[in-house]
Enzyme design. Structure first.
Site, PDB file in Angstrom:
ATOM      1  N   HIS A 179      93.766 -34.986  41.593  1.00  0.00           N
ATOM      2  CA  HIS A 179      94.815 -35.964  41.279  1.00  0.00           C
ATOM      3  C   HIS A 179      96.013 -35.339  40.578  1.00  0.00           C
ATOM      4  CE1 HIS A 179      92.589 -36.368  37.312  1.00  0.00           C
ATOM      5  NE2 HIS A 179      93.839 -36.262  36.896  1.00  0.00           N
ATOM      6  N   ASP A 218      87.080 -35.774  43.162  1.00  0.00           N
ATOM      7  CA  ASP A 218      88.400 -35.428  42.614  1.00  0.00           C
ATOM      8  C   ASP A 218      88.422 -33.958  42.217  1.00  0.00           C
ATOM      9  OD1 ASP A 218      90.882 -35.423  41.495  1.00  0.00           O
ATOM     10  OD2 ASP A 218      90.441 -36.859  39.902  1.00  0.00           O
ATOM     11  N   SER A 274      92.043 -33.537  31.995  1.00  0.00           N
ATOM     12  CA  SER A 274      91.559 -33.504  33.378  1.00  0.00           C
ATOM     13  C   SER A 274      91.363 -32.063  33.819  1.00  0.00           C
ATOM     14  CB  SER A 274      92.573 -34.179  34.313  1.00  0.00           C
ATOM     15  OG  SER A 274      92.533 -35.565  34.191  1.00  0.00           O
TER      16      SER A 274
END
Length: 665
Positions: free
Chosen positions: A370, A447, A534
């Site tokens: 992402h 992801d 992330s």
């Protein structure tokens, strides 16, 4: 040493500070999370540290006072400043003269000595308000890096429960309600107040050691009185424990601590100890982010307070916060420290940044997809799968992104507007940067993305995966670059927690590696995860091995972010990626991860898995058709379906069409 042993020592030194005075217009209470107000009198409270003679003697402000054997308390200046004469609230580098309280104002302290409130309160006098310049400079630098690295809203100093009103910037409570950006940067300060308590005999207090070797990941014990003035009998000297998340240093000495600890309004000023009952510093109001409920707790080191008192004229902000990351990873335990060294910072152009993990000695970096293709994951979670069960909570990817455009070297796909990808390696200071190119971006439900470093420095550290998922309740650490982005020199953020949930699945996407067994496909923890983490790692606290890849935390529909509720991809799911990195498999193993999987997608969209629509079946014998083409076709279907025919095929087999069947033009 047990936390209860530290509590016994801390209870002697922790006090409740009460500040009250006339406030006919109710201005003194504004900017504070809680207060009492009656008959035009406003009362505020916070915590404080009562110094034993072994520490009080080192404070130059106190040694010049008469009655040196009396008590000396240090606390945060915010509530006290609200009741000082207005001209003394103006920003100053350091203040030597004793500030004056407004007429009718008073300060009292409450000791935890097992007595009633009536006999335990002691009147105190305000000696001085001092800006701890070393810590203030580090806080300002930290604030600049935060505000320059996020699109989620600027950061300010103060509790989340405190109203933040820009119209109050010229009022008396400038410590709490001013932000850190622009013209108000100077208000980002760590001011402390020294209070003299005449008649309080502290000669019998035992000496206390000062902690000298604070390291990232070290145990923290804080004691304070949250909401203390509302009910001292309930809230006096509450306890909170945690760990040091990061260290800001000047000349190899800590100037500010970022703490992974849960504190509440009113605990500011309370003492913080290490596991050996040595004093580390005092609790500061946290950094908080506008538009969310994210708070980052700050601790002011005791050494920094002493340094400001010894030399009130010295102010070297420009030399502070130059290399806070030097040696920090080595201060962790060897296994966790090596894991932290493998966590890198990734930037995409000037807008997007997140974390990543070095997974082989050829410079392959694992991160989240992402970061490069943000809208794909948000579209799946908000449009395809959003239902009643997901209307209140939405996964929030924790990387900073401004819709960059990347070329996927594996698939040949081009994402709009190519921007330069750079990776900052977490080695010895100064940090080393390398350009990187995209190797793989998943188009499936996982992801994940892979980058290849273009230059590989010596001494690169690799993350070590553990494909056995830990049980619920297991202690873990989250390591990533948190809110501290490329504009700061802070090493990865460190937080602690436990595994709260392991979600398993028998997804068809993973059949080739699991067979009929269900694999863990999602891990939930209580370790704090902030924007920028992330692509970071969830680490087993026992052996320092990676157990999952951080992907997201949770954002409530009202806009509040929940950092202590977060999600990550277990290493068991990522085994094909590590096999590829170790050259045990070719790119075809990655291509299998690109396949669409409704079950996995629903899990990561936080909605129940789709249920198959039940269809009734009728025995073939119930069909009343003539022996012809229709009956032969029915027999064929019966043989394929075990002697049964779906009821929605009945009209076709009998030569009839339903009246409501839509037609194609």
């Amino acid at each position: 040493m047990k936390a209860s042993d530290v509590a016994d020592r801390a209870r002697v030194m922790a006090v409740l500070v009460r500040v009250q005075g006339p406030d006919p217009k109710g201005l003194k209470m504004r900017g504070h999370a809680f207060h009492l107000r009656e008959n035009g009198i406003t009362t505020l409270s916070l915590s404080g540290l009562l110094l034993p003679p072994s520490l009080a003697g080192s404070i130059s402000i106190y040694s010049a006072q008469e009655g040196r054997g009396d008590g000396l308390v240090v606390t945060i200046a915010s509530a006290v400043e609200s009741f000082t004469i207005a001209k003394q609230r103006l920003p100053v580098d350091h203040q030597e003269a004793a500030p004056e309280l407004i007429p009718g104002a008073a300060i009292d302290i409450l000791l935890d000595v097992g007595k009633s409130e009536a006999t335990a309160w002691h009147r105190a006098q305000l000696l001085s308000i001092v800006d701890v310049s070393i810590s203030s400079a580090a806080l300002k630098a930290l604030g600049r890096s935060l505000n320059g690295s996020t699109d989620y809203g600027s950061w300010e100093l103060g509790w989340m429960l405190s109203p933040m009103d820009s119209s109050l910037q010229n009022s008396g409570v400038n410590f709490i309600q001013r932000g850190v950006a622009g013209a108000h940067q100077s208000s980002m300060s760590t001011k402390v107040a020294f209070l003299w308590v005449p008649g309080l005999d502290v000669k019998g207090m035992l000496p206390i050691n000062v902690s000298r070797e604070q390291k990232k990941g070290d145990f923290l014990f804080a004691m304070g009185s949250p909401f203390g003035i509302l009910s001292p009998s309930h809230f006096l000297n509450s306890v909170s424990v945690g760990a040091i998340a990061n260290v800001c240093s000047q000349n190899s000495r800590p100037s500010l601590f970022v703490a992974d600890i849960r504190c509440l309004p009113g605990m500011e000023g309370g003492p913080v100890f290490d596991q050996d009952k040595s004093l580390i510093g005092i609790v500061s109001p946290p950094l908080r982010q506008k538009n969310t409920n994210t708070e980052i707790q700050i601790v002011i080191p005791w050494d920094s307070i002493c340094a400001s008192c010894r030399d009130l004229k010295k102010n070297r902000e420009e030399d502070v916060f130059q290399n806070p990351a030097k040696g920090l990873n080595e201060t962790l335990s060897s296994s966790v420290g090596k894991a932290a060294s493998s966590v890198v910072l990734i930037t995409v152009g000037n807008e997007a940044w997140a974390s990543g993990l070095v997974i082989n000695d050829c410079g392959l970096v694992l991160t989240n997809a992402h970061l490069f293709d943000p809208w794909r994951f948000r579209r799946h979670s908000r449009e395809e799968y959003v239902g009643p069960s997901s209307s209140q909570l939405v996964r929030e990817e924790t990387g900073h992104n401004d819709n960059p455009v990347i070329k996927d070297g594996h698939s040949g796909m081009v994402y709009k507007g190519y921007k330069r990808i750079r990776v900052r390696l977490n080695l010895d200071a100064p940090f080393r940067w390398s350009d990187a190119k995209v190797v793989y971006i998943s188009r499936g439900p996982l992801d994940i993305a892979l980058l290849q470093l273009e230059s590989i420095p010596r001494g690169i550290h690799l993350i070590i995966p553990d494909f056995i998922c830990p049980a619920q309740g297991s202690r873990v650490h989250a390591i990533g670059h948190g809110p501290f982005g490329p504009q700061s020199d802070v090493s990865p953020f460190f937080s602690s927690g436990v595994v709260t949930k392991v979600v398993t699945s028998k997804s068809t996407l993973l059949e080739y590696q699991s067979g009929d067994e269900a694999l863990p496909v999602m891990l939930q923890t209580t370790a704090a995860v902030y924007p920028g983490m992330s692509g970071g790692a969830i680490i087993n606290a026992v052996n320092g091995r990676m157990i999952a890849l951080i992907t997201s935390n949770v954002r409530h529909a009202g806009g509040a972010t929940l950092p202590h509720l977060n999600f990550s991809l277990p290493c068991a799911v990522l085994k094909p990626v590590f096999d590829f990195a170790e050259k045990k498999a070719d790119k075809s193993v990655l291509e299998k991860l690109d396949k669409h999987d409704t079950l996995l997608s629903s899990i990561w969209a936080l909605v129940p898995p789709p249920q198959p629509t039940p269809r009734s079946r009728l025995p073939l014998d119930d069909l009343k058709v003539n022996d012809g083409k229709g009956s032969r076709f029915a027999k064929f279907l019966s043989e394929r379906s075990g002697g049964e025919v779906n009821d929605d095929l009945m009209p076709l087999l009998k030569g009839k069409l339903p009246r409501n069947m839509p037609s194609k033009l």
